[in-house]
Design a protein around this motif. Structure first.
Motif, mmCIF file in Angstrom:
data_model
loop_
_atom_site.group_PDB
_atom_site.id
_atom_site.type_symbol
_atom_site.label_atom_id
_atom_site.label_comp_id
_atom_site.label_asym_id
_atom_site.label_seq_id
_atom_site.Cartn_x
_atom_site.Cartn_y
_atom_site.Cartn_z
ATOM 1 N N GLY A 120 56.493 -52.815 5.365
ATOM 2 C CA GLY A 120 55.524 -53.559 6.150
ATOM 3 C C GLY A 120 56.202 -54.556 7.044
ATOM 4 N N SER A 121 55.428 -55.463 7.592
ATOM 5 C CA SER A 121 55.987 -56.482 8.476
ATOM 6 C C SER A 121 55.108 -57.723 8.440
ATOM 7 N N ILE A 122 55.720 -58.843 8.783
ATOM 8 C CA ILE A 122 55.040 -60.134 8.861
ATOM 9 C C ILE A 122 55.146 -60.622 10.301
ATOM 10 N N GLU A 123 54.042 -61.111 10.845
ATOM 11 C CA GLU A 123 54.045 -61.598 12.226
ATOM 12 C C GLU A 123 54.157 -63.124 12.229
ATOM 13 N N LEU A 124 55.315 -63.613 12.692
ATOM 14 C CA LEU A 124 55.555 -65.056 12.765
ATOM 15 C C LEU A 124 55.295 -65.547 14.188
ATOM 16 N N THR A 125 54.533 -66.612 14.307
ATOM 17 C CA THR A 125 54.290 -67.183 15.630
ATOM 18 C C THR A 125 55.351 -68.215 16.008
ATOM 19 N N SER A 126 56.144 -68.628 15.021
ATOM 20 C CA SER A 126 57.251 -69.555 15.287
ATOM 21 C C SER A 126 58.363 -69.299 14.276
ATOM 22 N N ALA A 127 59.572 -69.755 14.610
ATOM 23 C CA ALA A 127 60.728 -69.520 13.744
ATOM 24 C C ALA A 127 60.593 -70.304 12.441
ATOM 25 N N MET A 154 58.024 -60.126 14.789
ATOM 26 C CA MET A 154 57.748 -59.272 13.639
ATOM 27 C C MET A 154 58.948 -59.252 12.700
ATOM 28 N N VAL A 155 58.691 -59.496 11.418
ATOM 29 C CA VAL A 155 59.732 -59.490 10.385
ATOM 30 C C VAL A 155 59.430 -58.338 9.428
ATOM 31 N N ASP A 156 60.332 -57.365 9.378
ATOM 32 C CA ASP A 156 60.124 -56.199 8.516
ATOM 33 C C ASP A 156 60.520 -56.500 7.075
ATOM 34 N N PHE A 157 59.848 -55.832 6.138
ATOM 35 C CA PHE A 157 60.196 -55.986 4.722
ATOM 36 C C PHE A 157 59.929 -54.668 3.998
ATOM 37 N N GLU A 158 60.519 -54.534 2.800
ATOM 38 C CA GLU A 158 60.276 -53.400 1.916
ATOM 39 C C GLU A 158 59.992 -53.912 0.512
ATOM 40 N N SER A 169 47.567 -54.151 -9.244
ATOM 41 C CA SER A 169 47.056 -54.820 -8.043
ATOM 42 C C SER A 169 47.726 -56.174 -7.855
ATOM 43 N N TYR A 170 48.135 -56.458 -6.610
ATOM 44 C CA TYR A 170 48.825 -57.699 -6.290
ATOM 45 C C TYR A 170 48.235 -58.321 -5.022
ATOM 46 N N THR A 171 48.281 -59.644 -4.986
ATOM 47 C CA THR A 171 47.913 -60.385 -3.783
ATOM 48 C C THR A 171 49.191 -60.850 -3.098
ATOM 49 N N MET A 172 49.275 -60.628 -1.779
ATOM 50 C CA MET A 172 50.483 -60.984 -1.033
ATOM 51 C C MET A 172 50.250 -62.262 -0.232
ATOM 52 N N ALA A 173 51.280 -63.082 -0.162
ATOM 53 C CA ALA A 173 51.234 -64.311 0.632
ATOM 54 C C ALA A 173 52.631 -64.582 1.175
ATOM 55 N N VAL A 174 52.706 -65.359 2.251
ATOM 56 C CA VAL A 174 53.981 -65.683 2.893
ATOM 57 C C VAL A 174 54.221 -67.185 2.807
ATOM 58 N N LEU A 175 55.412 -67.558 2.318
ATOM 59 C CA LEU A 175 55.809 -68.962 2.270
ATOM 60 C C LEU A 175 56.796 -69.233 3.398
ATOM 61 N N LEU A 176 56.552 -70.336 4.143
ATOM 62 C CA LEU A 176 57.415 -70.712 5.270
ATOM 63 C C LEU A 176 57.937 -72.126 5.054
ATOM 64 N N ASP A 177 58.677 -72.615 6.040
ATOM 65 C CA ASP A 177 59.169 -73.993 5.981
ATOM 66 C C ASP A 177 58.003 -74.979 5.854
ATOM 67 N N GLU A 178 58.284 -76.140 5.290
ATOM 68 C CA GLU A 178 57.288 -77.196 5.254
ATOM 69 C C GLU A 178 56.916 -77.590 6.684
ATOM 70 N N SER A 181 51.811 -74.743 9.295
ATOM 71 C CA SER A 181 50.456 -74.816 8.743
ATOM 72 C C SER A 181 49.644 -73.532 8.916
ATOM 73 N N TYR A 182 50.166 -72.544 9.613
ATOM 74 C CA TYR A 182 49.392 -71.330 9.859
ATOM 75 C C TYR A 182 49.689 -70.277 8.786
ATOM 76 N N THR A 183 48.844 -69.263 8.702
ATOM 77 C CA THR A 183 49.034 -68.168 7.749
ATOM 78 C C THR A 183 49.410 -66.906 8.521
ATOM 79 N N PRO A 184 50.639 -66.433 8.387
ATOM 80 C CA PRO A 184 51.061 -65.243 9.140
ATOM 81 C C PRO A 184 50.292 -63.996 8.691
ATOM 82 N N ASP A 185 50.062 -63.092 9.652
ATOM 83 C CA ASP A 185 49.455 -61.800 9.325
ATOM 84 C C ASP A 185 50.473 -60.907 8.632
ATOM 85 N N ILE A 186 49.999 -60.183 7.609
ATOM 86 C CA ILE A 186 50.848 -59.231 6.898
ATOM 87 C C ILE A 186 50.335 -57.821 7.197
ATOM 88 N N MET A 187 51.223 -56.956 7.671
ATOM 89 C CA MET A 187 50.897 -55.556 7.914
ATOM 90 C C MET A 187 51.623 -54.692 6.895
#
Length: 229
Positions: A120-127, A154-158, A169-178, A181-187
């Protein structure tokens, strides 16, 4: 059919009325029916008006214009309904061809089978100096996948469910730098196993391996990204 019964001083006529199928099914409130009724009444009124005090023709023209507008609106509604039906049929044909194909969908859940490696991939709007994908099971256990420092985009992952021991069943979430404040989209990418058409209408529902049931409009991309450089 008409039956005549004759007597000494009386003559009675009994009439049996038959109604045609077209009369039964005719919608008397439709624009065409109302227009025809108006024309009939208008002609009768013109024929029986006082020749010394005739009706103003402007009123007839105004009413005719109003009926024409009603007819135009009704025809437009019919056309829009037909277009909606055509689009639904086109969507059914399009989604049916997706069975067996790989698609990417926006989702925050994963149905792991303990064997498959999902991509999949994660869409980051900032570094962000740290990007971590977290998977939480129904008991609250967390599995983290560190993706390191990433630029915007776009950040790819496996997700190797066999190596990570993930099953269920799992819930996915993305942790970023402090301060982020936004929640990146996960594809998440997966193979379309089945397409369901709701009996009540609406968008087709895709059953995707690793994702579950997803509405058609949640598809982010079609096909699988090539790994060739």
């Amino acid at each position: 059919m008409t039956t005549v019964v004759a007597g000494a001083d009386t003559r009675v006529t009994v009439t049996s009325a038959t109604t045609s199928a077209s009369t039964v099914t005719e919608n008397l409130n439709s624009a065409d029916s109302l227009y025809n009724q108006f024309i009939t009444l208008m002609v009768a009124q013109v024929q029986n008006q006082d020749p010394l005090n005739p009706q103003d023709g402007t009123e007839y023209v105004t009413q005719l214009a109003q009926f024409a507008q009603v007819q135009s609106t009704e025809n437009m509604v019919t056309l829009l309904n037909n277009n909606a039906i055509m689009m639904d049929n086109l969507q059914v044909l399009t989604t049916a061809d997706l069975v067996g194909q790989t698609v990417s969908v926006r989702t925050d859940s994963l149905d792991a089978d303990g064997e498959t490696t999902y991509s999949g991939s994660i869409e980051l709007t900032s570094a962000s100096n740290t990007v971590t994908l977290q998977l939480t099971d129904q008991q609250g256990n967390v599995t983290s996948i560190a993706l390191g420092s990433q630029s915007a985009g776009m950040v790819d992952f496996e997700i190797d469910t066999a190596a990570l021991g993930l099953d269920g069943s799992y819930t996915m979430a993305v942790l970023l730098d402090e301060g982020q404040s936004y929640t990146p989209d996960i594809m998440l990418s997966g193979v379309v196993e089945m397409v369901s058409i709701p009996s009540t209408g609406g968008s087709s529902v895709l059953t995707i391996n690793g994702v579950g049931d997803i509405p058609f409009y949640e598809i982010a991309s079609f096909g699988q990204k090539s790994t060739n450089s």
